[in-house]
Structure formats: C-alpha cells, structure tokens
Design an enzyme around this catalytic site. Sequence first.
Site: not given
Length: 189
Positions: A11-12
């Site tokens: 997610s990042s």
Amino acid sequence: MGMRVGYARVSSLGQKLDVQLDKLSDCDRIYHEKASAGSKKIRMELQKVLDFVREEDVFVVTKLDRLARSMVDLSIIVQRLEEKNVDLVVLDQGIDTTTIYGRLQFNILASIGEFERGLIRERSREGREKAISRGVQFGAKSKLKKEEVCQLVRDFEAPGCSKVEIAEHYGLSRSSVYRFHKEHCNDLC
C-alpha cells in the site's frame, strides 16, 4: 488445466513486494502494484489480472487484505472470478476454492459479505426515510426563488420572449427553463 496467476500489492512506496513475490513464485504469471486498498484510485494491475484470467485458471494472492478493501469489495471480485470460472487461492489463510472445503469456506465468507451489503442498503434506506420525515430535501437546491420561478413562467408564456434570453437572464440552461416551466406552469403565482 489453466494457469496459476498471482497478484501482489503493497500500500505504500516504502513497503516491499519481496515476501509476497517469493510466496507467489510457483505462479505462471504475476501482477503486482503499489496502491493503497483504501484509496479511491483504481488498482490498475488488479483490473488487468481480473481481465486476463480465463476459465480454469487459478487466481492466487497471499492474503485477502492484499486483494480487497472490504467484504463487499471481496464479494464483487469473487463474483467476477466465478463468472469466468476461475478459482481463488489465498495462501496465508488456507483458502483454496479448487477444493470442496475451500469452496465451502469461501461461500461462507461471501455470504457474510452479501449480508453486510444488505445491511448497508437497509441502513441507508432507513436513514433517508427518517431524514425525509424530518423535512430534509435531497438533491440540488433550486437556483431560483419562488418569485423568480413565477416570473420565469410568465416570461416563458409571454409572446415573442426568447427562451435563450430567459435562460441567459436567469443563469440557466434552455432545458432548465423548459423544466421549470413544465413543473410550475400550473402553480398559482
């Protein structure tokens, strides 16, 4: 027998895909991306893999949270897979819809997702009905006051009055002028 197609997501930008890619190493093809599951941004690689998989393929992910944002999102993805006759394997959670027990387990999860969607719809409907009973008006607010609507109707019905000029005067589109007239021509202004 179809292909094993893997999907990995972090997610990042700071997170690494290495662990997921290692677990998916026996897949014939792997799609991966860095995109937050909670963001409104479309996960392009997920869309590509869902378009790519074919009948009898096996779609493989490491964890359900790498695949879906919520039970509702998961249910939608699974429905797409079922329509294409594609099985789902979730490695870390032991879900494998290629087996009868895996299908049972997954159908229970899908049923919970459907139940959750139904609850959300029901709560939304109840909330809307309650708001309406309190006098809340939904939709865009009228651009015109009652007196302006009455004047617009009179202008509309006046001979030789251009609908384009009426629209420009009130800051409306021509179709809005016609709609206002239709909705309010019988009002006692």
